[in-house]
Scaffold this active site. Structure first.
Site, PDB file in Angstrom:
ATOM      1  N   GLU A 137       4.523  -3.557 -11.727  1.00  0.00           N
ATOM      2  CA  GLU A 137       4.645  -4.244 -10.316  1.00  0.00           C
ATOM      3  C   GLU A 137       3.573  -3.385  -9.362  1.00  0.00           C
ATOM      4  O   GLU A 137       3.536  -2.380  -9.451  1.00  0.00           O
ATOM      5  CB  GLU A 137       5.944  -4.088 -10.021  1.00  0.00           C
ATOM      6  CG  GLU A 137       6.243  -4.563  -8.364  1.00  0.00           C
ATOM      7  CD  GLU A 137       7.703  -4.477  -7.992  1.00  0.00           C
ATOM      8  OE1 GLU A 137       8.739  -4.947  -8.933  1.00  0.00           O
ATOM      9  OE2 GLU A 137       7.825  -4.095  -6.737  1.00  0.00           O
ATOM     10  N   GLU A 142       4.646  -3.105   1.699  1.00  0.00           N
ATOM     11  CA  GLU A 142       6.307  -3.408   2.007  1.00  0.00           C
ATOM     12  C   GLU A 142       6.454  -2.776   3.266  1.00  0.00           C
ATOM     13  O   GLU A 142       5.913  -1.681   3.395  1.00  0.00           O
ATOM     14  CB  GLU A 142       7.065  -2.657   0.993  1.00  0.00           C
ATOM     15  CG  GLU A 142       7.155  -3.446  -0.225  1.00  0.00           C
ATOM     16  CD  GLU A 142       8.224  -2.774  -1.431  1.00  0.00           C
ATOM     17  OE1 GLU A 142       9.228  -3.656  -1.770  1.00  0.00           O
ATOM     18  OE2 GLU A 142       7.828  -1.914  -1.701  1.00  0.00           O
TER      19      GLU A 142
END
Length: 255
Positions: A137, A142
């Site tokens: 990932e 974020e």
């Protein structure tokens, strides 16, 4: 005067081409249509149940097809609270647009407020075969509202995943203001993370194994805004809603 003009032009050319060297543009999404192209984008709907309830992070939102709009060349992902239910949108390019290596960037404006968790990230295309985190990932962006002025850049793989992901939280004053460019430069031996062309994090490996480097395969994009959850936190500022995560473009360049 003519000499000065030529020197000035030369300096401007050097500055322009020296600031940012990019390879060939291989794909871009400018969100300039009236609706998302479903030859490129998939909608992931609901709350993740029964397979990944809370999408693996105890998140509170339900994803719909109606919490977004394309307007004036921007994708707006809207987070709302309706009848005590939080709704949002999550889209992916799985099976449609997947990339291996390159400079990948998005220009975006964050959704704000405690409990909100806008993200631009990637998953390995083999996730249905090997599962997570073996698939790998790449979290290019974020942001969580309970930690203002901070951006999270993280990799997850078998040796480092979940709370032990290989990542960094960087304080950036004013990151909530306006649009910023979030990017990675991904090569066969390293992944570098950038915000507005300032390097945030580097992961470099020489002796690659399946456990430390699942990044020699295509990955697909995910855009979403989650609510609450393990990272977003339990406190949600309902008075801040609705909020929008706005994406101007996504671009992929060859290294």
């Amino acid at each position: 005067m003519r000499l000065i003009s030529k020197i000035t032009i030369l300096i401007l050319v050097i500055i322009f081409f020296g600031c940012k060297q990019e390879g060939k543009l291989v794909w871009e999404e400018n969100f300039d249509a009236t609706s998302l192209n479903e030859d490129v984008w998939n909608f992931e709907l609901g709350d993740g149940c029964p397979n990944i309830c809370g999408w693996g992070n105890n998140e509170k939102q339900v994803y719909t097809k109606t919490n977004h709009i394309l307007k004036d060349g921007f994708l707006h992902i809207k987070v709302k609270k309706e009848d005590s239910i939080y709704t949002s949108t999550r889209i992916t390019t799985a099976g449609k647009k997947e990339f291996k290596y390159g400079r990948i960037e998005a220009r975006a404006k964050l959704a704000l407020g405690k409990g909100l968790w806008p993200a631009f990230w990637m998953l390995g295309s083999n996730i249905s075969q090997v599962g997570w985190p073996m698939s790998g990932e790449i979290d290019i962006l974020e942001y969580i509202g309970r930690k203002p002025n901070s951006i999270f850049t993280t990799l997850h793989f078998q040796e480092h995943f979940g709370d032990n992901g290989f990542g960094k939280t960087t304080e950036i004053e004013g990151i909530e203001d306006g649009f910023h460019i979030y990017a990675i430069n991904w090569t066969p031996n390293a992944i570098e993370f950038f915000v507005d062309d300032v390097q945030m994090l580097v992961y470099h490996i020489e002796e690659k194994t399946e456990e430390n480097w699942p990044f020699d395969q295509p990955f697909y994009f995910i855009l979403n805004t989650a609510v609450g959850g393990n990272l977003g936190g339990n406190e949600i500022e309902d008075e801040m809603l609705p909020q929008e995560f706005i994406i101007d473009y996504i671009r992929v360049y060859e290294n």
